[in-house]
Design a protein around this motif. Sequence first.
Motif, PDB file in Angstrom:
ATOM      1  N   ALA A 196       0.835  -1.207   0.000  1.00 40.27           N
ATOM      2  CA  ALA A 196       0.000   0.000   0.000  1.00 40.27           C
ATOM      3  C   ALA A 196       0.866   1.252   0.000  1.00 40.27           C
ATOM      4  O   ALA A 196       0.580   2.224  -0.713  1.00 40.27           O
ATOM      5  CB  ALA A 196      -0.943  -0.004   1.209  1.00 40.27           C
ATOM      6  N   PHE A 197       1.946   1.226   0.773  1.00 42.48           N
ATOM      7  CA  PHE A 197       2.901   2.333   0.810  1.00 42.48           C
ATOM      8  C   PHE A 197       3.530   2.548  -0.569  1.00 42.48           C
ATOM      9  O   PHE A 197       3.576   3.667  -1.086  1.00 42.48           O
ATOM     10  CB  PHE A 197       3.963   2.038   1.875  1.00 42.48           C
ATOM     11  N   VAL A 198       3.991   1.469  -1.182  1.00 45.69           N
ATOM     12  CA  VAL A 198       4.623   1.569  -2.500  1.00 45.69           C
ATOM     13  C   VAL A 198       3.622   2.078  -3.537  1.00 45.69           C
ATOM     14  O   VAL A 198       3.953   2.941  -4.356  1.00 45.69           O
ATOM     15  CB  VAL A 198       5.236   0.206  -2.906  1.00 45.69           C
ATOM     16  N   ALA A 199       2.392   1.581  -3.496  1.00 38.74           N
ATOM     17  CA  ALA A 199       1.363   2.022  -4.442  1.00 38.74           C
ATOM     18  C   ALA A 199       1.051   3.508  -4.276  1.00 38.74           C
ATOM     19  O   ALA A 199       0.848   4.225  -5.258  1.00 38.74           O
ATOM     20  CB  ALA A 199       0.094   1.186  -4.272  1.00 38.74           C
ATOM     21  N   ALA A 200       1.031   3.973  -3.038  1.00 41.23           N
ATOM     22  CA  ALA A 200       0.687   5.370  -2.768  1.00 41.23           C
ATOM     23  C   ALA A 200       1.817   6.336  -3.085  1.00 41.23           C
ATOM     24  O   ALA A 200       1.568   7.505  -3.392  1.00 41.23           O
ATOM     25  CB  ALA A 200       0.271   5.525  -1.304  1.00 41.23           C
ATOM     26  N   THR A 201       3.054   5.855  -3.021  1.00 45.51           N
ATOM     27  CA  THR A 201       4.203   6.762  -3.132  1.00 45.51           C
ATOM     28  C   THR A 201       5.118   6.487  -4.321  1.00 45.51           C
ATOM     29  O   THR A 201       6.017   7.284  -4.583  1.00 45.51           O
ATOM     30  CB  THR A 201       5.058   6.675  -1.857  1.00 45.51           C
ATOM     31  N   ALA A 202       4.945   5.354  -4.994  1.00 43.98           N
ATOM     32  CA  ALA A 202       5.850   4.914  -6.063  1.00 43.98           C
ATOM     33  C   ALA A 202       7.280   4.720  -5.539  1.00 43.98           C
ATOM     34  O   ALA A 202       8.250   4.849  -6.271  1.00 43.98           O
ATOM     35  CB  ALA A 202       5.826   5.876  -7.249  1.00 43.98           C
ATOM     36  N   TYR A 203       7.384   4.384  -4.271  1.00 44.67           N
ATOM     37  CA  TYR A 203       8.691   4.194  -3.634  1.00 44.67           C
ATOM     38  C   TYR A 203       9.429   3.005  -4.258  1.00 44.67           C
ATOM     39  O   TYR A 203       8.827   1.976  -4.575  1.00 44.67           O
ATOM     40  CB  TYR A 203       8.507   3.958  -2.128  1.00 44.67           C
ATOM     41  N   ILE A 204      10.726   3.152  -4.429  1.00 43.46           N
ATOM     42  CA  ILE A 204      11.594   2.075  -4.918  1.00 43.46           C
ATOM     43  C   ILE A 204      12.596   1.776  -3.815  1.00 43.46           C
ATOM     44  O   ILE A 204      13.317   2.667  -3.354  1.00 43.46           O
ATOM     45  CB  ILE A 204      12.317   2.485  -6.214  1.00 43.46           C
ATOM     46  N   THR A 205      12.632   0.521  -3.364  1.00 49.86           N
ATOM     47  CA  THR A 205      13.509   0.140  -2.260  1.00 49.86           C
ATOM     48  C   THR A 205      14.975   0.119  -2.689  1.00 49.86           C
ATOM     49  O   THR A 205      15.294   0.047  -3.880  1.00 49.86           O
ATOM     50  CB  THR A 205      13.140  -1.252  -1.709  1.00 49.86           C
ATOM     51  N   ASP A 206      15.837   0.146  -1.693  1.00 47.18           N
ATOM     52  CA  ASP A 206      17.276   0.102  -1.965  1.00 47.18           C
ATOM     53  C   ASP A 206      17.666  -1.168  -2.717  1.00 47.18           C
ATOM     54  O   ASP A 206      18.486  -1.123  -3.640  1.00 47.18           O
ATOM     55  CB  ASP A 206      18.065   0.206  -0.656  1.00 47.18           C
ATOM     56  N   VAL A 207      17.084  -2.304  -2.330  1.00 49.48           N
ATOM     57  CA  VAL A 207      17.406  -3.565  -3.008  1.00 49.48           C
ATOM     58  C   VAL A 207      16.923  -3.537  -4.458  1.00 49.48           C
ATOM     59  O   VAL A 207      17.605  -4.044  -5.354  1.00 49.48           O
ATOM     60  CB  VAL A 207      16.825  -4.765  -2.228  1.00 49.48           C
ATOM     61  N   GLU A 208      15.772  -2.936  -4.703  1.00 54.40           N
ATOM     62  CA  GLU A 208      15.303  -2.815  -6.086  1.00 54.40           C
ATOM     63  C   GLU A 208      16.259  -1.949  -6.902  1.00 54.40           C
ATOM     64  O   GLU A 208      16.503  -2.239  -8.082  1.00 54.40           O
ATOM     65  CB  GLU A 208      13.897  -2.224  -6.117  1.00 54.40           C
ATOM     66  N   LYS A 209      16.803  -0.924  -6.295  1.00 60.51           N
ATOM     67  CA  LYS A 209      17.758  -0.055  -6.994  1.00 60.51           C
ATOM     68  C   LYS A 209      19.044  -0.800  -7.350  1.00 60.51           C
ATOM     69  O   LYS A 209      19.621  -0.564  -8.411  1.00 60.51           O
ATOM     70  CB  LYS A 209      18.091   1.172  -6.140  1.00 60.51           C
ATOM     71  N   THR A 210      19.511  -1.670  -6.464  1.00 59.60           N
ATOM     72  CA  THR A 210      20.758  -2.398  -6.729  1.00 59.60           C
ATOM     73  C   THR A 210      20.535  -3.644  -7.566  1.00 59.60           C
ATOM     74  O   THR A 210      21.474  -4.142  -8.186  1.00 59.60           O
ATOM     75  CB  THR A 210      21.466  -2.802  -5.422  1.00 59.60           C
ATOM     76  N   GLY A 211      19.315  -4.195  -7.552  1.00 61.83           N
ATOM     77  CA  GLY A 211      19.007  -5.353  -8.367  1.00 61.83           C
ATOM     78  C   GLY A 211      19.314  -6.696  -7.743  1.00 61.83           C
ATOM     79  O   GLY A 211      19.181  -7.729  -8.396  1.00 61.83           O
TER      80      GLY A 211
END
Length: 177
Positions: free
Chosen positions: A46-61
């Motif tokens: 819900a947080f990601v959907a509301a904010t389009a947040y990208i986690t640190d792990v998603e950034k590093t892959g």
Amino acid sequence: DALITVPGAGFVMGDALGDANERPKPVSVAAFRIMRLEVTNREFAAFVAATAYITDVEKTGAGYVWRGRWRLVAGADWRHPHGPADGIEDRAGHPVVQVSAGDAAAYCRWRSLRLPAEAEWEFAAGGTDGRRYPWGDQPPTQSGTRRANFGTTACCAADGSDGFERTAPVGRYPAGA
């Protein structure tokens, strides 16, 4: 999840059996509020959907996954905790994993909360009587009322004996709340 109030008190923080930086020392904490249970995949989604947040792990892959030891796995992230072939579709009520302290702080800000300080976290988990675990000094088990998942300790590597190979639904083991 519901917040609970933890009354302030003095306690001995640290672990005589831990690393040098964990030497026991007396500390005091003021009263504070903390979530009773972990953040679920549903809540984090819900947080990601509301904010389009990208986690640190998603950034590093890549994220670290326990496979007899911690291994860096390409494509492991909060939506795919153990790699690209793993998903959380059937684990909405399980605790979110593969999030950094920065990711957790961002979630807290979104909820108008904050992460607990180290002393607050230790006090909430262990109380004033020096318990090693939230429920007492008995090691966790993979069944019954005490469970933990941290594979570096023999008692606590995920083994599926309680029906949950990895994480268990949040609140399933009330002694650890």
